[in-house]
Design an enzyme around this catalytic site. Structure first.
Site, PDB file in Angstrom:
ATOM      1  N   HIS A  24      64.366  24.189  82.766  1.00 45.16           N
ATOM      2  CA  HIS A  24      64.482  23.690  81.481  1.00 45.16           C
ATOM      3  C   HIS A  24      66.088  24.078  80.807  1.00 45.16           C
ATOM      4  CE1 HIS A  24      60.799  24.250  78.871  1.00 45.16           C
ATOM      5  NE2 HIS A  24      60.999  23.953  80.096  1.00 45.16           N
ATOM      6  N   ASP A 113      66.317  22.489  73.492  1.00 41.23           N
ATOM      7  CA  ASP A 113      65.110  22.274  74.196  1.00 41.23           C
ATOM      8  C   ASP A 113      63.637  21.658  73.448  1.00 41.23           C
ATOM      9  OD1 ASP A 113      64.647  22.809  77.718  1.00 41.23           O
ATOM     10  OD2 ASP A 113      62.633  23.669  75.706  1.00 41.23           O
ATOM     11  N   ALA A 331      66.922  29.231  97.616  1.00 40.77           N
ATOM     12  CA  ALA A 331      68.117  27.813  98.460  1.00 40.77           C
ATOM     13  C   ALA A 331      68.541  26.866  98.360  1.00 40.77           C
ATOM     14  CB  ALA A 331      66.611  26.962  99.470  1.00 40.77           C
ATOM     15  N   GLN A 333      68.398  23.437  97.620  1.00 40.76           N
ATOM     16  CA  GLN A 333      68.144  22.285  97.556  1.00 40.76           C
ATOM     17  C   GLN A 333      68.074  20.841  97.615  1.00 40.76           C
ATOM     18  OE1 GLN A 333      63.338  23.320  95.826  1.00 40.76           O
ATOM     19  NE2 GLN A 333      64.366  21.257  94.188  1.00 40.76           N
ATOM     20  N   ASN A 352      62.432  19.591  87.886  1.00 44.60           N
ATOM     21  CA  ASN A 352      63.911  18.887  88.755  1.00 44.60           C
ATOM     22  C   ASN A 352      63.137  18.834  89.899  1.00 44.60           C
ATOM     23  OD1 ASN A 352      65.112  19.450  86.044  1.00 44.60           O
ATOM     24  ND2 ASN A 352      65.291  22.154  86.333  1.00 44.60           N
ATOM     25  N   SER A 353      62.536  19.373  91.096  1.00 44.69           N
ATOM     26  CA  SER A 353      62.039  19.207  92.123  1.00 44.69           C
ATOM     27  C   SER A 353      61.745  17.870  92.052  1.00 44.69           C
ATOM     28  CB  SER A 353      61.251  20.143  92.726  1.00 44.69           C
ATOM     29  OG  SER A 353      61.203  21.782  93.004  1.00 44.69           O
ATOM     30  N   GLU A 356      64.888  15.445  92.240  1.00 42.52           N
ATOM     31  CA  GLU A 356      65.929  15.884  93.115  1.00 42.52           C
ATOM     32  C   GLU A 356      65.727  15.585  94.331  1.00 42.52           C
ATOM     33  OE1 GLU A 356      67.875  20.145  90.890  1.00 42.52           O
ATOM     34  OE2 GLU A 356      66.188  19.993  93.318  1.00 42.52           O
ATOM     35  N   ALA A 371      51.294  24.106  84.035  1.00 46.62           N
ATOM     36  CA  ALA A 371      51.238  23.353  83.194  1.00 46.62           C
ATOM     37  C   ALA A 371      51.996  21.558  83.128  1.00 46.62           C
ATOM     38  CB  ALA A 371      53.028  24.480  82.575  1.00 46.62           C
ATOM     39  N   ASP A 372      52.915  21.187  83.074  1.00 47.91           N
ATOM     40  CA  ASP A 372      53.107  19.901  82.820  1.00 47.91           C
ATOM     41  C   ASP A 372      53.223  18.727  84.692  1.00 47.91           C
ATOM     42  OD1 ASP A 372      55.700  20.848  83.710  1.00 47.91           O
ATOM     43  OD2 ASP A 372      57.145  19.261  83.060  1.00 47.91           O
ATOM     44  N   GLN A 373      52.993  20.157  85.477  1.00 52.02           N
ATOM     45  CA  GLN A 373      52.681  19.583  87.251  1.00 52.02           C
ATOM     46  C   GLN A 373      51.353  19.075  87.005  1.00 52.02           C
ATOM     47  OE1 GLN A 373      53.169  23.395  89.348  1.00 52.02           O
ATOM     48  NE2 GLN A 373      54.869  23.975  87.772  1.00 52.02           N
TER      49      GLN A 373
END
Length: 454
Positions: A24, A113, A331, A333, A352-353, A356, A371-373
């Site tokens: 977040h 947020d 890492a 990323q 975020n991933s 990216e 969750a929202d995944q």
């Protein structure tokens, strides 16, 4: 809601309130960095005393941003503790009211947020405007808002696969109960804390506007849906919010960035699989063993970012350094995904991933965990076709033979998924360049701050 000033002033003051979780906080800090480039904006950034170490590097590189440090009880950030952190943060309201009234030039805006919906009541009390920031997809924000607004009920309390229809959303998606937001699944009607959480999320829909880390070409149907839901056009898609410093985004790497890049430099173009499940997911030993076995069987080159304390048998899964690189801890990323050698990303589908990966044109292997995944995976796999689904849920243990074949196929660089990923990369870069949709929305957002009555 009217702002405190009807015309442009020398400085417009914004109070930025993040939620203290990496996924977040990072994009809201990226947005704050962009806002700080406008000389007509004064920015105060709220942080808690026990969260100051995470935010200090950002403050050090932005001396014009003023920190406001308040104290809440020390709470460990794990998924099941999120409701208690939301409630603890809401206890800051009276302190913020006192600070506001004692400030010589108090803010005329709050941007906070989506997990800080309590700030809507604060803004109303102070007679200023509050904008919601969603670090999640427009689709995901739509889904969680639907849950709190319509509160779908269960008819079979023990059936974790009972379908829940998000009937008002585009395409009316349906998910089994176990894939519904954990925050909503913990809701108990009549419980004071549950009712507070519900009021916070409903407060988001009462705000003066919504800022989303996404871009129009990625989520047009959901952005249009949200404009109808809010009843106005003040929905700004400003993503993908790109990092100011790709080397250190999210924290210090546990390995040298130069060492990672040197290893990647030795690899062929788009032949490396990057494996990472985010900052909160903890893989079981069986899951870890299955992934390790699949990587070995596939023969692919890989970088695997895993938690420092991940249960991983170094002796059992001896990795040839020419074949794979295992990174314990954080890492770099963004640096990894940007490298020409990376051809696929095995991911939990955290937003975020996802962004990216999208901005680098790297196809994804989707294994949503919580969750929202699950919503993100639907968008990626079924609608955008830039990902291949390889698993679902925190308890799934993949078949290592099947996963090995998917891993091998993922770096062959052909097919619809690879082509669509490159097309979406172009769309993402177009969105953030001068004149692009996200660039225009960011400028429009800044104008909203400087000219609040418009």
């Amino acid at each position: 809601m009217a702002g405190r000033s009807g015309s442009a002033t020398a400085q417009s003051h914004i109070l930025v309130i993040p939620f203290p979780a990496q996924g977040h906080m990072i994009p809201l800090l990226d947005l704050t960095h962009n806002l700080a480039t406008n000389p007509n904006l004064t920015i105060t950034l709220l942080t808690t005393a026990n969260n100051l170490s995470l935010i200090s590097p950002f403050l050090s590189s932005h001396p014009s941003i003023h920190p406001l440090i308040l104290h809440i009880e020390n709470t460990t950030l794990v998924p099941h503790a999120i409701p208690s952190i939301i409630l603890a943060l809401s206890d800051l309201e009276n302190n913020l009211i006192s600070w506001f009234h004692s400030h010589p030039s108090p803010p005329s805006f709050i941007i906070s947020d989506m997990f800080c919906g309590w700030t809507q009541h604060l803004a109303t009390h102070l007679r200023i405007q509050r904008l919601v920031f969603s670090p999640s997809a427009a689709f995901a924000f739509s889904a969680i808002s639907f849950l709190w607004k319509h509160t779908p009920t269960r008819h079979h309390q023990t059936d974790q696969n009972e379908p829940v229809s998000y009937r008002t959303l585009p395409n009316s998606p349906t998910y089994p109960w176990w894939q519904v937001s954990p925050l909503f699944r913990s809701y108990v009607a009549g419980d004071p804390d549950s009712e507070k959480l519900r009021s916070f999320f409903l407060g988001n829909l009462e705000s003066s506007g919504l800022v989303v880390n996404t871009f129009t070409a990625l989520e047009r149907p959901y952005l249009e849906f949200l404009k109808k839901e809010f009843g106005h056009d003040r929905v700004w898609a400003v993503g993908p919010l790109l990092p100011e410093d790709a080397d250190s985004r999210g924290g210090s790497s546990s390995v040298s960035v130069n060492d990672v890049v040197s290893w990647l430099d030795r690899m062929e173009d788009r032949k490396v699989v990057y494996v990472c499940f985010g900052s909160l997911t903890v893989l079981s030993k069986d899951q870890t063993d299955a992934i390790a076995s699949a990587l070995a069987k596939s023969g692919v080159h890989f970088i695997w970012s895993m938690k420092q304390d991940q249960d991983y048998d170094e002796q059992k899964h001896t990795v040839d350094n020419e074949k794979g690189l295992v990174i314990r801890g954080w890492a770099p990323q963004v640096v990894i995904l940007r490298h020409r050698a990376v051809g696929a990303f095995l991911t939990h589908c955290g937003w975020n991933s996802v962004l990216e990966s999208v901005v680098t044109g790297v196809p994804m292997l989707a294994w949503p965990m919580t969750a929202d995944q699950f919503v993100d995976a639907t968008l990626l796999v079924e609608e955008l076709k830039v990902a291949t689904r390889v698993g679902e849920g925190e308890r799934t243990v993949p078949d290592s033979d099947l996963l090995s074949r998917v891993l091998a196929d993922s770096v062959r660089g052909n097919g619809v998924v690879a082509r669509r990923a490159l097309e979406l990369k172009t769309a993402a870069l177009d969105a953030v360049r001068d004149g692009g949709s996200s660039h225009r929305d960011l400028r429009s957002l800044m104008e909203r701050f400087v000219f609040p009555s418009q």
